[in-house]
Motif scaffolding. Structure first.
Motif, PDB file in Angstrom:
ATOM      1  N   UNK A  21     -14.377  38.649  45.572  1.00  0.00           N
ATOM      2  CA  UNK A  21     -13.301  39.598  45.342  1.00  0.00           C
ATOM      3  C   UNK A  21     -13.907  40.894  44.817  1.00  0.00           C
ATOM      4  N   UNK A  22     -13.544  42.000  45.437  1.00  0.00           N
ATOM      5  CA  UNK A  22     -14.143  43.285  45.066  1.00  0.00           C
ATOM      6  C   UNK A  22     -13.118  44.390  45.273  1.00  0.00           C
ATOM      7  N   UNK A  23     -12.989  45.261  44.290  1.00  0.00           N
ATOM      8  CA  UNK A  23     -12.096  46.413  44.373  1.00  0.00           C
ATOM      9  C   UNK A  23     -12.931  47.674  44.220  1.00  0.00           C
ATOM     10  N   UNK A  24     -12.731  48.630  45.100  1.00  0.00           N
ATOM     11  CA  UNK A  24     -13.472  49.892  45.050  1.00  0.00           C
ATOM     12  C   UNK A  24     -12.468  51.036  44.956  1.00  0.00           C
ATOM     13  N   UNK A  25     -12.729  51.948  44.040  1.00  0.00           N
ATOM     14  CA  UNK A  25     -11.831  53.093  43.851  1.00  0.00           C
ATOM     15  C   UNK A  25     -11.821  53.990  45.085  1.00  0.00           C
ATOM     16  N   UNK A  26     -10.754  54.762  45.232  1.00  0.00           N
ATOM     17  CA  UNK A  26     -10.633  55.707  46.355  1.00  0.00           C
ATOM     18  C   UNK A  26     -11.841  56.641  46.413  1.00  0.00           C
ATOM     19  N   UNK A  27     -12.287  57.043  45.229  1.00  0.00           N
ATOM     20  CA  UNK A  27     -13.417  57.981  45.145  1.00  0.00           C
ATOM     21  C   UNK A  27     -14.758  57.297  45.367  1.00  0.00           C
ATOM     22  N   UNK A  30     -16.241  53.613  41.476  1.00  0.00           N
ATOM     23  CA  UNK A  30     -16.051  52.433  40.626  1.00  0.00           C
ATOM     24  C   UNK A  30     -15.911  51.216  41.530  1.00  0.00           C
ATOM     25  N   UNK A  31     -16.662  50.181  41.192  1.00  0.00           N
ATOM     26  CA  UNK A  31     -16.582  48.909  41.907  1.00  0.00           C
ATOM     27  C   UNK A  31     -16.322  47.808  40.881  1.00  0.00           C
ATOM     28  N   UNK A  32     -15.331  46.975  41.157  1.00  0.00           N
ATOM     29  CA  UNK A  32     -14.974  45.889  40.257  1.00  0.00           C
ATOM     30  C   UNK A  32     -15.141  44.570  40.983  1.00  0.00           C
ATOM     31  N   UNK A  33     -15.895  43.658  40.365  1.00  0.00           N
ATOM     32  CA  UNK A  33     -16.171  42.348  40.954  1.00  0.00           C
ATOM     33  C   UNK A  33     -16.000  41.255  39.911  1.00  0.00           C
ATOM     34  N   UNK A  34     -15.774  40.052  40.403  1.00  0.00           N
ATOM     35  CA  UNK A  34     -15.714  38.871  39.536  1.00  0.00           C
ATOM     36  C   UNK A  34     -17.137  38.500  39.124  1.00  0.00           C
ATOM     37  N   UNK A  66     -14.015  40.017  35.072  1.00  0.00           N
ATOM     38  CA  UNK A  66     -14.557  40.924  36.076  1.00  0.00           C
ATOM     39  C   UNK A  66     -15.437  41.967  35.401  1.00  0.00           C
ATOM     40  N   UNK A  67     -16.296  42.571  36.190  1.00  0.00           N
ATOM     41  CA  UNK A  67     -17.138  43.647  35.687  1.00  0.00           C
ATOM     42  C   UNK A  67     -16.908  44.891  36.531  1.00  0.00           C
ATOM     43  N   UNK A 102     -11.638  54.197  31.772  1.00  0.00           N
ATOM     44  CA  UNK A 102     -10.796  53.060  31.394  1.00  0.00           C
ATOM     45  C   UNK A 102      -9.463  53.003  32.149  1.00  0.00           C
ATOM     46  N   UNK A 103      -8.711  54.077  32.115  1.00  0.00           N
ATOM     47  CA  UNK A 103      -7.393  54.065  32.757  1.00  0.00           C
ATOM     48  C   UNK A 103      -7.504  53.818  34.257  1.00  0.00           C
ATOM     49  N   UNK A 104      -8.503  54.387  34.882  1.00  0.00           N
ATOM     50  CA  UNK A 104      -8.707  54.178  36.325  1.00  0.00           C
ATOM     51  C   UNK A 104      -9.103  52.741  36.620  1.00  0.00           C
ATOM     52  N   UNK A 105      -9.917  52.139  35.755  1.00  0.00           N
ATOM     53  CA  UNK A 105     -10.341  50.744  35.940  1.00  0.00           C
ATOM     54  C   UNK A 105      -9.142  49.812  35.829  1.00  0.00           C
ATOM     55  N   UNK A 106      -8.369  49.963  34.777  1.00  0.00           N
ATOM     56  CA  UNK A 106      -7.189  49.111  34.581  1.00  0.00           C
ATOM     57  C   UNK A 106      -6.212  49.302  35.737  1.00  0.00           C
ATOM     58  N   UNK A 107      -6.007  50.525  36.149  1.00  0.00           N
ATOM     59  CA  UNK A 107      -5.104  50.817  37.266  1.00  0.00           C
ATOM     60  C   UNK A 107      -5.586  50.161  38.564  1.00  0.00           C
ATOM     61  N   UNK A 108      -6.879  50.219  38.803  1.00  0.00           N
ATOM     62  CA  UNK A 108      -7.450  49.615  40.018  1.00  0.00           C
ATOM     63  C   UNK A 108      -7.256  48.099  40.023  1.00  0.00           C
ATOM     64  N   UNK A 109      -7.450  47.464  38.885  1.00  0.00           N
ATOM     65  CA  UNK A 109      -7.223  46.019  38.796  1.00  0.00           C
ATOM     66  C   UNK A 109      -5.746  45.714  39.030  1.00  0.00           C
ATOM     67  N   UNK A 110      -4.866  46.463  38.380  1.00  0.00           N
ATOM     68  CA  UNK A 110      -3.427  46.231  38.538  1.00  0.00           C
ATOM     69  C   UNK A 110      -2.979  46.426  39.984  1.00  0.00           C
ATOM     70  N   UNK A 111      -3.516  47.440  40.654  1.00  0.00           N
ATOM     71  CA  UNK A 111      -3.162  47.692  42.048  1.00  0.00           C
ATOM     72  C   UNK A 111      -3.584  46.538  42.958  1.00  0.00           C
ATOM     73  N   UNK A 112      -4.596  45.799  42.541  1.00  0.00           N
ATOM     74  CA  UNK A 112      -5.116  44.693  43.350  1.00  0.00           C
ATOM     75  C   UNK A 112      -4.728  43.321  42.809  1.00  0.00           C
ATOM     76  N   UNK A 113      -3.816  43.285  41.859  1.00  0.00           N
ATOM     77  CA  UNK A 113      -3.423  42.015  41.241  1.00  0.00           C
ATOM     78  C   UNK A 113      -2.840  41.048  42.263  1.00  0.00           C
ATOM     79  N   UNK A 114      -2.183  41.556  43.302  1.00  0.00           N
ATOM     80  CA  UNK A 114      -1.637  40.677  44.339  1.00  0.00           C
ATOM     81  C   UNK A 114      -2.738  39.866  45.016  1.00  0.00           C
ATOM     82  N   UNK A 115      -3.903  40.452  45.169  1.00  0.00           N
ATOM     83  CA  UNK A 115      -5.030  39.731  45.776  1.00  0.00           C
ATOM     84  C   UNK A 115      -5.480  38.586  44.869  1.00  0.00           C
TER      85      UNK A 115
END
Length: 122
Positions: A21-27, A30-34, A66-67, A102-115
């Motif tokens: 599972x990986x989330x990448x910001x629009x820009x 930022x990459x978020x992984x388990x 996640x990191x 911080x705010x962008x990271x939390x927002x990115x996780x929340x946007x992908x919570x359905x996954x």
């Protein structure tokens, strides 16, 4: 050593379905992984100077850790998601601080919570 190996096996068994599972910001900055192993969890705690490993977050059945890293691989924050409520419990930078992202990271996780939820119920 045996206990560490057993704990790692249990972690992989319980959280393995989230690996990849990986989330990448629009820009794309930022990459978020388990976190996929106790070695990674140890390194996260050591580098970020917080208790994610020492307090055995890997044993929490209802938490997903996640990191978040920048595009140079520098750790930004460690995120805990509650797998019952599907909320971000905490997101901490070095020394339990808050990063400029911080705010962008939390927002990115929340946007992908359905996954995350989709994997949890599978």
């Amino acid at each position: 050593m045996k206990k560490a190996l057993k704990d790692n096996e249990q972690y992989i068994e319980h959280k393995g379905k989230y690996f990849g599972l990986c989330f990448i910001s629009k820009e794309k900055d930022i990459e978020i992984k388990v976190i996929t192993s106790l070695n990674e969890m140890y390194d996260e705690g050591k580098e970020m100077h917080h208790c994610v490993f020492a307090n055995e977050y890997y044993k929490k059945d209802d938490s997903l850790i996640l990191t978040a890293k920048d595009n140079n691989g520098v750790r930004l924050e460690t995120i805990e998601v509650d797998l019952k409520t599907f909320n971000v419990v905490q997101s901490r930078s070095k020394f339990n601080g808050v990063s400029p992202q911080h705010d962008r990271i939390v927002s990115l996780v929340k946007k992908n919570m359905k996954k995350i939820k989709k994997i949890a119920v599978a």
